[in-house]
Design a protein around this motif. Structure first.
Motif, PDB file in Angstrom:
ATOM      1  N   PRO A  39       0.825  -1.217   0.000  1.00 30.19           N
ATOM      2  CA  PRO A  39       0.000   0.000   0.000  1.00 30.19           C
ATOM      3  C   PRO A  39       0.859   1.266   0.000  1.00 30.19           C
ATOM      4  O   PRO A  39       1.783   1.404   0.798  1.00 30.19           O
ATOM      5  N   GLY A  40       0.554   2.149  -0.926  1.00 26.97           N
ATOM      6  CA  GLY A  40       1.292   3.411  -1.020  1.00 26.97           C
ATOM      7  C   GLY A  40       2.621   3.321  -1.739  1.00 26.97           C
ATOM      8  O   GLY A  40       3.302   4.338  -1.893  1.00 26.97           O
ATOM      9  N   ALA A  41       3.011   2.115  -2.210  1.00 30.76           N
ATOM     10  CA  ALA A  41       4.315   1.960  -2.868  1.00 30.76           C
ATOM     11  C   ALA A  41       4.277   2.372  -4.331  1.00 30.76           C
ATOM     12  O   ALA A  41       5.331   2.554  -4.953  1.00 30.76           O
ATOM     13  N   GLY A  42       3.084   2.499  -4.888  1.00 36.49           N
ATOM     14  CA  GLY A  42       2.969   2.871  -6.282  1.00 36.49           C
ATOM     15  C   GLY A  42       3.344   1.738  -7.230  1.00 36.49           C
ATOM     16  O   GLY A  42       3.577   0.592  -6.811  1.00 36.49           O
ATOM     17  N   VAL A  43       3.419   2.065  -8.513  1.00 37.59           N
ATOM     18  CA  VAL A  43       3.734   1.084  -9.550  1.00 37.59           C
ATOM     19  C   VAL A  43       5.106   1.419 -10.130  1.00 37.59           C
ATOM     20  O   VAL A  43       5.336   2.550 -10.569  1.00 37.59           O
ATOM     21  N   PRO A  44       6.036   0.468 -10.139  1.00 41.44           N
ATOM     22  CA  PRO A  44       7.337   0.744 -10.750  1.00 41.44           C
ATOM     23  C   PRO A  44       7.251   0.728 -12.272  1.00 41.44           C
ATOM     24  O   PRO A  44       6.354   0.115 -12.851  1.00 41.44           O
ATOM     25  N   LEU A  45       8.192   1.405 -12.907  1.00 40.35           N
ATOM     26  CA  LEU A  45       8.303   1.346 -14.360  1.00 40.35           C
ATOM     27  C   LEU A  45       9.299   0.256 -14.714  1.00 40.35           C
ATOM     28  O   LEU A  45      10.493   0.360 -14.407  1.00 40.35           O
ATOM     29  N   VAL A  46       8.818  -0.795 -15.357  1.00 40.72           N
ATOM     30  CA  VAL A  46       9.675  -1.914 -15.737  1.00 40.72           C
ATOM     31  C   VAL A  46      10.401  -1.527 -17.021  1.00 40.72           C
ATOM     32  O   VAL A  46       9.817  -1.498 -18.102  1.00 40.72           O
ATOM     33  N   VAL A  47      11.689  -1.234 -16.898  1.00 41.48           N
ATOM     34  CA  VAL A  47      12.489  -0.877 -18.057  1.00 41.48           C
ATOM     35  C   VAL A  47      12.865  -2.118 -18.850  1.00 41.48           C
ATOM     36  O   VAL A  47      12.834  -2.133 -20.083  1.00 41.48           O
ATOM     37  N   PHE A  48      13.223  -3.179 -18.135  1.00 41.01           N
ATOM     38  CA  PHE A  48      13.624  -4.423 -18.784  1.00 41.01           C
ATOM     39  C   PHE A  48      13.131  -5.583 -17.941  1.00 41.01           C
ATOM     40  O   PHE A  48      13.055  -5.498 -16.710  1.00 41.01           O
ATOM     41  N   GLY A  49      12.808  -6.678 -18.601  1.00 39.71           N
ATOM     42  CA  GLY A  49      12.381  -7.883 -17.910  1.00 39.71           C
ATOM     43  C   GLY A  49      11.991  -8.947 -18.913  1.00 39.71           C
ATOM     44  O   GLY A  49      11.728  -8.642 -20.080  1.00 39.71           O
ATOM     45  N   PRO A  59       9.074 -11.442 -19.195  1.00 41.03           N
ATOM     46  CA  PRO A  59       7.819 -11.895 -18.600  1.00 41.03           C
ATOM     47  C   PRO A  59       7.715 -13.415 -18.578  1.00 41.03           C
ATOM     48  O   PRO A  59       7.950 -14.090 -19.577  1.00 41.03           O
ATOM     49  N   ASP A  60       7.358 -13.948 -17.421  1.00 41.47           N
ATOM     50  CA  ASP A  60       7.175 -15.381 -17.207  1.00 41.47           C
ATOM     51  C   ASP A  60       5.703 -15.597 -16.887  1.00 41.47           C
ATOM     52  O   ASP A  60       5.270 -15.439 -15.739  1.00 41.47           O
ATOM     53  N   GLU A  61       4.928 -15.951 -17.915  1.00 42.51           N
ATOM     54  CA  GLU A  61       3.482 -16.053 -17.741  1.00 42.51           C
ATOM     55  C   GLU A  61       3.105 -17.236 -16.860  1.00 42.51           C
ATOM     56  O   GLU A  61       2.093 -17.188 -16.144  1.00 42.51           O
ATOM     57  N   ALA A  62       3.890 -18.306 -16.898  1.00 39.14           N
ATOM     58  CA  ALA A  62       3.570 -19.482 -16.088  1.00 39.14           C
ATOM     59  C   ALA A  62       3.674 -19.174 -14.600  1.00 39.14           C
ATOM     60  O   ALA A  62       2.841 -19.610 -13.795  1.00 39.14           O
ATOM     61  N   ASN A  63       4.699 -18.412 -14.206  1.00 37.67           N
ATOM     62  CA  ASN A  63       4.916 -18.082 -12.796  1.00 37.67           C
ATOM     63  C   ASN A  63       4.442 -16.688 -12.424  1.00 37.67           C
ATOM     64  O   ASN A  63       4.651 -16.247 -11.281  1.00 37.67           O
ATOM     65  N   GLU A  64       3.825 -15.975 -13.361  1.00 40.08           N
ATOM     66  CA  GLU A  64       3.234 -14.655 -13.131  1.00 40.08           C
ATOM     67  C   GLU A  64       4.250 -13.682 -12.521  1.00 40.08           C
ATOM     68  O   GLU A  64       4.035 -13.084 -11.461  1.00 40.08           O
ATOM     69  N   ARG A  65       5.369 -13.503 -13.235  1.00 38.83           N
ATOM     70  CA  ARG A  65       6.405 -12.590 -12.761  1.00 38.83           C
ATOM     71  C   ARG A  65       7.296 -12.202 -13.953  1.00 38.83           C
ATOM     72  O   ARG A  65       7.167 -12.770 -15.045  1.00 38.83           O
ATOM     73  N   ASN A  66       8.203 -11.259 -13.705  1.00 43.69           N
ATOM     74  CA  ASN A  66       9.208 -10.882 -14.693  1.00 43.69           C
ATOM     75  C   ASN A  66      10.572 -11.336 -14.208  1.00 43.69           C
ATOM     76  O   ASN A  66      10.996 -10.984 -13.093  1.00 43.69           O
ATOM     77  N   ASN A  67      11.248 -12.114 -14.993  1.00 44.38           N
ATOM     78  CA  ASN A  67      12.600 -12.523 -14.658  1.00 44.38           C
ATOM     79  C   ASN A  67      13.595 -11.442 -15.084  1.00 44.38           C
ATOM     80  O   ASN A  67      13.391 -10.764 -16.079  1.00 44.38           O
ATOM     81  N   PHE A  68      14.662 -11.299 -14.329  1.00 45.28           N
ATOM     82  CA  PHE A  68      15.722 -10.325 -14.603  1.00 45.28           C
ATOM     83  C   PHE A  68      15.146  -8.917 -14.755  1.00 45.28           C
ATOM     84  O   PHE A  68      15.540  -8.158 -15.642  1.00 45.28           O
ATOM     85  N   GLU A  69      14.261  -8.587 -13.863  1.00 43.45           N
ATOM     86  CA  GLU A  69      13.559  -7.314 -13.970  1.00 43.45           C
ATOM     87  C   GLU A  69      14.435  -6.144 -13.542  1.00 43.45           C
ATOM     88  O   GLU A  69      15.127  -6.193 -12.529  1.00 43.45           O
ATOM     89  N   LEU A  70      14.394  -5.076 -14.336  1.00 40.88           N
ATOM     90  CA  LEU A  70      15.011  -3.801 -14.000  1.00 40.88           C
ATOM     91  C   LEU A  70      13.902  -2.762 -13.985  1.00 40.88           C
ATOM     92  O   LEU A  70      13.304  -2.466 -15.026  1.00 40.88           O
TER      93      LEU A  70
END
Length: 475
Positions: free
Chosen positions: A262-272, A274-285
């Motif tokens: 809460p209150g952390a906002g949304v980060p801007l994913v410059v690079f990543g 996407p891993d749809e099976a695990n619902e995440r971004n690998n090597f995310e910047l």
């Protein structure tokens, strides 16, 4: 590979080819009107030579756009008959309005523009050029209205499982339409702008057609300096509308999987990755809070994540995620090139800075790449819906055998490779030849001008005189 996937690939392939030509001819037709206006105002023959040079390029591009557009429309009846049946009461009239207003307007004045020089008064010829330019814009209006309705349907009522119009004003001006129309028209003008600037820089680097090259590059820099920043503003407004009406598409564009603290906002994913099976971004910047600032204009704003909907209602994240970054990345490169060009212009070095000219040459096709990437974002991001939230793509496809779609797709691949390969190579030949001095058409013995072949509008030998032979330039 079932019939659904093959039909989607076929439609994606055909529309990807088709969108390249309107994205070029919409801006090119307005460029022709500008060139002819300058010729009429100044009587400087350089403007007239440039007009006939780019008119040849327009003739071939417009013809290929018409051919690819006709082929594309056939698929509504062959591959997507359920969509045509259920939404035909809305899509049919919108496409018919495009034919009645834009296509007829273009068809009426295109022949005068291509073949009417010195056969009609100059002002009438200029008026015809302006009407062709207006026709391309009207065509964009209706096509974008129909396509936008699929993304943000409005003004309809359901009669059984059929869509029927309840308010044409709401249908035409559906919520996403104004932003998408402005975004696409600007994209078309910017695409043409960078082609013109790139061609001008190419001539300057070759040391050939120096004065036309200088004018092309100078005007491209001036226009891009206005249009590219404006496109960024329009893109921001388009993004805000997408957050409101298609939040899952926006989440896929941003690679936003989960709500943060809460209150952390949304980060801007410059690079990543996407891993749809695990619902995440690998090597995310990612840059904290910057996504909230861009997407909601506040540091702690939130957008709906991908996990807010079931997996079967999410678009394919990987192509949407990366296509969006390609589009935005090209836009940033365009902005940087414009800024550097303005600095060089102010210092009087615009025409002789080799690395800057090379930059314009390299960026000449960048608008086409950005337009394709943008269409991939728009159309893939709408999945799994063909009418957002109302009709799934899998329910809109025709009942076809896989072999039938394989045959038609293979035929399209072969035909497009031959037709558009030949057309593209011919345009490249015209560009290499460059704008040559204009020469009046020959006259027959009775004083009447001889008729021409239709393709002569794009014939490098028509209206031009070989610069190696002695010939006067009309004043």
């Amino acid at each position: 590979m079932d019939a659904l996937m093959l039909s989607r690939i076929q439609f994606g392939f055909v529309i990807s080819f088709h969108v390249l030509f309107p994205a070029f001819t919409v801006g090119l037709s307005s460029w022709l009107a500008f060139l002819q206006w300058r010729w009429l105002r100044t009587r400087d023959t350089i403007w007239r030579d440039m007009f006939f040079f780019w008119m040849k390029v327009f003739a071939i591009s417009f013809g290929m756009g018409v051919v690819s557009g006709i082929v594309m429309s056939f698929q509504f009846g062959t591959n997507w008959s359920v969509l045509s049946e259920r939404a035909g009461h809305i899509l049919g009239p919108l496409l018919a309005y495009e034919v009645l207003t834009a296509f007829f307007l273009e068809a009426s004045f295109l022949g005068v523009m291509l073949f009417g020089w010195r056969k009609v008064p100059e002002k009438l010829h200029f008026f015809s050029t302006c009407m062709v330019a207006l026709g391309t814009l009207i065509s964009t209006f209706w096509i974008l209205s129909a396509n936008s309705w699929l993304h943000t349907p409005a003004g309809y009522e359901m009669v059984g499982d059929m869509f029927h119009p309840a308010s044409w004003r709401e249908i035409i001006f559906n919520p996403s339409f104004p932003f998408r129309l402005a975004h696409m028209v600007l994209a078309a003008f910017i695409t043409t702008c960078f082609v013109i600037g790139g061609v001008g820089a190419w001539y300057l680097r070759r040391g050939d057609h120096l004065e036309p090259g200088r004018r092309m590059l100078k005007l491209a820099v001036a226009f891009a300096a206005i249009a590219v920043p404006l496109q960024i503003v329009v893109g921001d407004l388009h993004g805000l509308a997408t957050a409101e009406y298609q939040p899952t598409k926006l989440a896929a564009m941003e690679g936003h999987w989960h709500h943060g603290a809460p209150g952390a906002g949304v980060p801007l994913v410059v690079f990543g990755l996407p891993d749809e099976a695990n619902e995440r971004n690998n090597f995310e910047l990612a840059i904290p809070r910057l996504g909230s600032l861009i997407l909601t204009h506040s540091l702690d704003g939130e957008i709906e994540p991908l996990t807010a909907v079931p997996p079967e209602e999410r678009p394919p994240v990987v192509p949407v995620f990366w296509s969006f970054r390609v589009m935005v990345g090209i836009g940033m490169l365009m902005l940087l090139l414009c800024a550097l060009s303005l600095v060089a212009w102010r210092r009087g070095r615009l025409y002789d800075t080799s690395w800057l000219l090379d930059g314009w040459r390299i960026m000449a096709p960048s608008g086409f790449i950005a337009v394709l990437a943008g269409w991939f974002v728009v159309e893939m991001g709408r999945q799994p819906w063909v009418v957002q939230g109302l009709l799934r793509t899998e329910d809109a496809v025709s009942d076809l055998e896989v072999s039938s779609v394989v045959i038609s797709l293979s035929a399209f691949l072969l035909a497009y490779a031959i037709v558009f390969g030949a057309g593209g190579s011919y345009i490249y030949k015209l560009l290499r030849r460059g704008p040559l001095p204009f020469e009046p058409a020959p006259e027959s013995d009775d004083g009447e001008r001889t008729p021409r072949r239709p393709i002569s509008a794009a014939d490098p030998n028509e209206h031009e005189v070989d610069v190696a032979k002695p010939a006067g330039r009309p004043g």
